[in-house]
Design a protein around this motif. Structure first.
Motif, short mmCIF file in Angstrom:
data_model
loop_
_atom_site.label_atom_id
_atom_site.label_comp_id
_atom_site.label_asym_id
_atom_site.label_seq_id
_atom_site.Cartn_x
_atom_site.Cartn_y
_atom_site.Cartn_z
N ILE A 101 0.86 -1.26 0.00
CA ILE A 101 -0.06 0.17 -0.03
C ILE A 101 0.90 1.22 -0.08
N ALA A 102 0.72 2.08 -0.94
CA ALA A 102 1.41 3.54 -1.09
C ALA A 102 0.56 4.57 -1.50
N ARG A 103 1.13 5.76 -1.11
CA ARG A 103 0.46 6.97 -1.50
C ARG A 103 1.44 8.02 -2.49
N GLY A 104 0.90 8.75 -3.44
CA GLY A 104 1.65 9.71 -4.10
C GLY A 104 0.73 10.79 -4.44
N ILE A 105 1.41 11.69 -4.87
CA ILE A 105 0.68 12.87 -5.25
C ILE A 105 0.93 13.28 -6.95
N ASP A 106 -0.11 13.54 -7.54
CA ASP A 106 0.01 13.48 -8.90
C ASP A 106 1.14 14.32 -9.62
N THR A 142 -0.82 19.71 -0.09
CA THR A 142 0.16 19.99 -1.37
C THR A 142 0.54 21.34 -1.85
N SER A 143 0.02 22.36 -1.23
CA SER A 143 0.25 23.62 -1.66
C SER A 143 1.69 23.80 -1.42
N ARG A 144 2.60 24.88 -1.99
CA ARG A 144 3.90 24.99 -1.73
C ARG A 144 4.24 25.59 -0.53
N GLU A 145 3.18 26.40 0.08
CA GLU A 145 3.25 26.84 1.30
C GLU A 145 3.43 26.04 2.63
N VAL A 146 2.70 24.81 2.56
CA VAL A 146 2.51 24.04 3.66
C VAL A 146 3.10 22.63 3.26
N ALA A 147 3.41 22.15 2.28
CA ALA A 147 3.90 20.98 1.78
C ALA A 147 4.90 20.29 2.95
N ALA A 148 6.05 21.09 3.04
CA ALA A 148 6.88 20.75 3.91
C ALA A 148 6.48 20.16 5.31
N ASP A 149 5.46 21.00 5.88
CA ASP A 149 5.13 20.74 7.18
C ASP A 149 3.90 19.79 7.04
N LYS A 150 3.29 19.46 6.06
CA LYS A 150 2.10 18.53 5.96
C LYS A 150 2.53 17.23 5.25
N GLN A 151 3.74 17.06 4.59
CA GLN A 151 3.94 15.72 4.01
C GLN A 151 4.99 15.09 4.71
N LEU A 152 4.65 13.63 5.18
CA LEU A 152 5.60 12.78 5.50
C LEU A 152 5.91 11.59 4.50
N TRP A 153 7.12 11.79 3.93
CA TRP A 153 7.44 10.88 2.82
C TRP A 153 8.25 9.82 3.58
N LEU A 154 7.69 8.39 3.45
CA LEU A 154 8.25 7.43 4.36
C LEU A 154 9.14 6.82 3.29
N LYS A 155 10.28 6.20 4.30
CA LYS A 155 11.26 5.35 3.72
C LYS A 155 11.80 4.41 4.61
N ALA A 156 11.67 3.05 4.18
CA ALA A 156 12.24 1.95 4.93
C ALA A 156 13.33 2.05 5.76
N GLY A 157 13.29 2.04 7.01
CA GLY A 157 14.58 2.03 7.96
C GLY A 157 15.07 3.54 8.45
N ALA A 194 8.37 18.29 8.32
CA ALA A 194 8.65 19.70 8.61
C ALA A 194 10.05 20.08 8.77
N GLY A 195 10.78 19.66 7.45
CA GLY A 195 12.10 20.02 7.40
C GLY A 195 13.01 19.31 8.18
N GLY A 196 12.29 18.06 8.64
CA GLY A 196 13.34 17.36 9.44
C GLY A 196 13.52 17.60 11.05
N THR A 197 12.45 18.74 11.29
CA THR A 197 12.19 19.26 12.67
C THR A 197 11.44 18.64 13.62
N ALA A 238 0.84 10.86 5.41
CA ALA A 238 1.70 9.85 5.34
C ALA A 238 1.82 9.43 3.66
N LEU A 239 3.17 9.77 2.97
CA LEU A 239 3.02 9.21 1.60
C LEU A 239 4.23 8.29 1.42
N GLY A 240 4.44 7.52 0.08
CA GLY A 240 5.29 6.89 -0.04
C GLY A 240 4.83 5.32 0.10
#
Length: 339
Positions: free
Chosen positions: A174-179, A218-233, A239-242, A289-291
């Motif tokens: 199961i995964a998610r992405g944005i167009d 998805t908007s540029r103003e909030v994307a960093a704070d509202k998107q969590l791109w998951l990577k195994a391990g 939020a920019g790693g904060t 949660a994305l990826g």
């Protein structure tokens, strides 16, 4: 050398058909089409062994635009066609293109069974939370309060969460992405590498009937704070790693913590319980949660069917006449007609 690192023998142009692409100007489908066409060369697969299957809806034009085999089938039945195609020729690389209305309303039953059977294919569900082709009626994923021709006072239905539907149906990927997101090709590659049914929900903007419904993350103003791109391990940071996600042991839910908190969770795609929490993170105060959210492979449906057929045929010689004559038989004699 695996299929994802092999030197491509085709280009994106090789995968584009000669058909005029016809969606509304600005539709997110264009971006998904380009992402798929750019991804296919990296998979190092043959066009003549690739099949795109769709049902009914805006996204279902997709097979016309790919220089592969394709089936534009009937409403909600793409999973049934895909199952027949894969069983008839397991060597084919099968992609199912569908939308939230096609896959989760009339096609909900078929989608569920394809997932639980674990047919080896990729399912790309374009989710724009609206019926686009039939002019903007609310769909199974439309939010409460959505005003449409079929819900003029606002929808009162609780919407389906596609990835939770897939998880509950027994999906193993199961995964998610944005167009329009640059990471979409990587999600598609991961889905293709998985052996079994890969379910990918793609947030797709409908500029005509549901424009900017996903702008909250998805908007540029909030994307960093509202998107969590998951990577195994890797740790679940956003939020920019904060900021990060940790498990609230008292409530058995996820919570937001500072990135330096030792409780920040490392993503394990095989953890089904955490996957369910990630899919249904609350909209307020949490990222989306994305990826790749969940991946836990198991044997595929077609491999089990083939193995069963081989076992059933072992030591037997094919004899059609014997099979036809098995059991009770009789012969009808023609009576002479009185003239």
């Amino acid at each position: 050398m695996n299929e994802l690192t092999a030197i491509p023998t085709t280009t994106a142009k090789d995968w584009a058909s000669d058909q005029e692409v016809r969606w509304c100007p600005g539709c997110g489908d264009y971006a998904v089409l380009k992402a798929v066409q750019r991804t296919m060369p990296d998979l190092n697969v043959a066009r003549e062994k690739t099949v795109f299957v769709s049902g009914i809806g805006c996204s279902s034009r997709f097979p016309y635009y790919m220089a592969t085999y394709g089936f534009h089938t009937i409403h909600g039945r793409a999973p049934a066609f895909a199952t027949g195609i894969k069983l008839a020729n397991p060597e084919l690389d099968v992609w199912v293109i569908t939308g939230d209305g096609d896959a989760l309303s009339i096609g909900g039953n078929h989608t569920m069974h394809l997932l639980r059977r674990n047919l080896d294919c990729q399912i790309l569900l374009f989710n724009n939370e609206i019926y686009g082709l039939t002019k903007g009626q609310y769909s199974p994923t439309s939010r409460i309060g959505t005003r449409s021709p079929s819900t003029p006072f606002g929808s009162v239905d609780r919407p389906v969460t596609p990835c939770m539907f897939a998880l509950g149906s027994g999906a193993r990927f199961i995964a998610r992405g944005i167009d329009v997101h640059k990471n979409l090709p990587e999600v598609l590659k991961a889905a293709h590498a998985h052996r079994g049914a890969s379910f990918v929900e793609i947030y797709q903007n409908c500029v005509v009937y549901n424009d900017d419904v996903f702008a909250g993350f998805t908007s540029r103003e909030v994307a960093a704070d509202k998107q969590l791109w998951l990577k195994a391990g890797e740790k679940m940071l956003f939020a920019g790693g904060t900021k990060g996600l940790a498990l609230d042991a008292d409530r058995l839910t996820l919570k937001v913590v500072d990135a330096d908190d030792p409780a920040v969770i490392t993503h394990d795609p095989t953890n089904k319980g955490i996957a369910g929490m990630l899919i249904e993170l609350p909209p307020e105060g949490f990222p989306v949660a994305l990826g790749v959210i969940f991946e836990d492979p198991r044997p595929t449906f077609e491999s089990a069917v083939i193995e069963q057929n081989v076992a059933a045929a072992a030591g037997k010689a094919p004899d059609l006449q014997k099979l036809v004559s098995k059991g009770q038989t009789w012969q009808v004699e023609k009576e002479p007609r009185d003239l």
